[in-house]
Design a protein around this motif. Structure first.
Motif, PDB file in Angstrom:
ATOM      1  N   PHE A 168       0.816  -1.221   0.000  1.00 40.69           N
ATOM      2  CA  PHE A 168       0.000   0.000   0.000  1.00 40.69           C
ATOM      3  C   PHE A 168       0.849   1.269   0.000  1.00 40.69           C
ATOM      4  O   PHE A 168       0.926   1.980   0.999  1.00 40.69           O
ATOM      5  CB  PHE A 168      -0.933   0.009   1.209  1.00 40.69           C
ATOM      6  N   GLY A 170      -0.079   3.559  -1.999  1.00 44.88           N
ATOM      7  CA  GLY A 170      -1.225   4.439  -2.146  1.00 44.88           C
ATOM      8  C   GLY A 170      -2.392   3.858  -1.371  1.00 44.88           C
ATOM      9  O   GLY A 170      -2.236   2.912  -0.597  1.00 44.88           O
ATOM     10  N   ARG A 171      -3.562   4.419  -1.608  1.00 46.34           N
ATOM     11  CA  ARG A 171      -4.740   3.920  -0.893  1.00 46.34           C
ATOM     12  C   ARG A 171      -5.102   2.502  -1.334  1.00 46.34           C
ATOM     13  O   ARG A 171      -5.639   1.713  -0.569  1.00 46.34           O
ATOM     14  CB  ARG A 171      -5.917   4.868  -1.139  1.00 46.34           C
ATOM     15  N   TYR A 172      -4.792   2.216  -2.597  1.00 47.93           N
ATOM     16  CA  TYR A 172      -5.078   0.891  -3.138  1.00 47.93           C
ATOM     17  C   TYR A 172      -3.817   0.310  -3.759  1.00 47.93           C
ATOM     18  O   TYR A 172      -2.925   1.052  -4.193  1.00 47.93           O
ATOM     19  CB  TYR A 172      -6.178   0.974  -4.202  1.00 47.93           C
ATOM     20  N   SER A 197       0.003   1.471   6.845  1.00 51.51           N
ATOM     21  CA  SER A 197       0.206   2.377   5.725  1.00 51.51           C
ATOM     22  C   SER A 197      -0.427   3.750   5.982  1.00 51.51           C
ATOM     23  O   SER A 197      -1.617   3.852   6.305  1.00 51.51           O
ATOM     24  CB  SER A 197      -0.390   1.777   4.452  1.00 51.51           C
ATOM     25  N   ARG A 198       0.355   4.771   5.780  1.00 49.59           N
ATOM     26  CA  ARG A 198      -0.134   6.145   5.988  1.00 49.59           C
ATOM     27  C   ARG A 198      -1.282   6.477   5.045  1.00 49.59           C
ATOM     28  O   ARG A 198      -2.228   7.179   5.425  1.00 49.59           O
ATOM     29  CB  ARG A 198       1.035   7.120   5.781  1.00 49.59           C
ATOM     30  N   ARG A 199      -1.235   5.955   3.826  1.00 46.92           N
ATOM     31  CA  ARG A 199      -2.257   6.299   2.844  1.00 46.92           C
ATOM     32  C   ARG A 199      -3.457   5.366   2.891  1.00 46.92           C
ATOM     33  O   ARG A 199      -4.588   5.794   2.700  1.00 46.92           O
ATOM     34  CB  ARG A 199      -1.629   6.303   1.446  1.00 46.92           C
ATOM     35  N   ARG A 200      -3.237   4.096   3.147  1.00 44.24           N
ATOM     36  CA  ARG A 200      -4.347   3.146   3.186  1.00 44.24           C
ATOM     37  C   ARG A 200      -5.103   3.208   4.504  1.00 44.24           C
ATOM     38  O   ARG A 200      -6.324   3.061   4.562  1.00 44.24           O
ATOM     39  CB  ARG A 200      -3.810   1.731   2.970  1.00 44.24           C
ATOM     40  N   ALA A 201      -4.366   3.382   5.605  1.00 47.29           N
ATOM     41  CA  ALA A 201      -4.971   3.297   6.938  1.00 47.29           C
ATOM     42  C   ALA A 201      -4.523   4.495   7.783  1.00 47.29           C
ATOM     43  O   ALA A 201      -3.772   4.336   8.753  1.00 47.29           O
ATOM     44  CB  ALA A 201      -4.565   1.988   7.605  1.00 47.29           C
ATOM     45  N   PRO A 202      -4.967   5.695   7.453  1.00 51.67           N
ATOM     46  CA  PRO A 202      -4.470   6.881   8.157  1.00 51.67           C
ATOM     47  C   PRO A 202      -4.789   6.902   9.645  1.00 51.67           C
ATOM     48  O   PRO A 202      -3.984   7.396  10.439  1.00 51.67           O
ATOM     49  CB  PRO A 202      -5.151   8.046   7.423  1.00 51.67           C
ATOM     50  N   ASN A 226       6.054   5.841   4.592  1.00 51.87           N
ATOM     51  CA  ASN A 226       4.856   5.317   3.934  1.00 51.87           C
ATOM     52  C   ASN A 226       4.325   4.045   4.603  1.00 51.87           C
ATOM     53  O   ASN A 226       3.124   3.818   4.651  1.00 51.87           O
ATOM     54  CB  ASN A 226       5.132   5.031   2.455  1.00 51.87           C
TER      55      ASN A 226
END
Length: 242
Positions: A168, A170-172, A197-202, A226
């Protein structure tokens, strides 16, 4: 960690508190190690995912760990630090290049590390029996992922902790990547995963940042942030009638 305990934010938070002091020592040691490498080390794990790997290994206390993909040895030294602090366990690392051999300090490797050079697809006979933790950070294309999902994963007992890197960013997960293949495989087996993950699971990411600050573990070891890794327990392998 009780066998079958779900790998989630609650578990990881409890492990941060339980192993706070030895983790702090390892973080300092890894920071000094990275500084001493003077540019010869490119860390692949960001701090949170390296720390979670260490914590799960401390709690699991595995006899045998398999690492698929070493690059310069950053993950290798984190894993070996956990085995050293456990006072038990052997790491079997596999890669097609051997940069790691010159980088891992002897005080970490001696008596607890075996490196296997070569393509794992041609070297399955060297995979140890009874792997109790599997760490995957190798080629990140979908083709290689489909190979290890079909050939390596069936060799791992259900319930074994597994971590897979670079899912991840990114979000996906991007189509046709390793991450997409692994996530599809997990969905087909109704298996949950955890990611910091910072982007998937903020929200979990922020909770871990706050906990680390509370515990005095917020000084960076290196600059990556990340944390794209996923963690899960190996599901039961599907049989021919499933």
């Amino acid at each position: 960690m009780v066998a079958g305990t779900e790998i989630d934010l609650r578990l990881i938070g409890s492990l941060y508190r339980e192993y706070r002091d030895p983790l702090a020592e390892v973080r300092d040691a890894q920071r000094a190690f990275l500084d001493g490498m003077r540019g010869r080390m490119t860390p692949q794990l960001d701090d949170i995912e390296a720390e979670i790997t260490y914590l799960l290994l401390r709690e699991t206390r595995p006899e045998t760990v398999m690492e698929l993909g070493t690059f310069h040895g950053w993950s290798t030294t984190w894993i070996l630090s956990a085995l050293r602090d456990n006072g038990k366990g052997t790491l079997h690392s596999f890669d097609i290049v051997d940069n790691v051999v010159a980088n891992v300090p002897e005080e970490l490797s001696l008596g607890r590390w075996e490196f296997h050079k070569g393509d794992i697809r041609e070297n399955l006979a060297s995979v140890p029996d009874s792997i109790e933790y599997l760490f995957v950070d190798a080629a990140h294309n979908g083709r290689f992922a489909k190979w290890y999902l079909a050939e390596l994963f069936p060799m791992i007992a259900p319930g074994t902790p597994v971590s897979v890197h670079d899912v991840f960013h990114g979000r996906y997960a991007l189509p046709l990547t390793e991450g997409a293949a692994v996530l599809s495989w997990l969905r087909g087996r109704d298996t949950e995963f955890f990611t910091p993950s910072r982007r998937r699971a903020p929200a979990p990411h922020t909770a871990l940042l706050e906990l680390r600050e509370e515990l005095g573990l917020d000084k960076p070891v290196h600059t990556g942030r990340n944390n794209p890794m996923i963690y899960f327990r190996m599901p039961r392998q599907r049989g021919p009638l499933d």
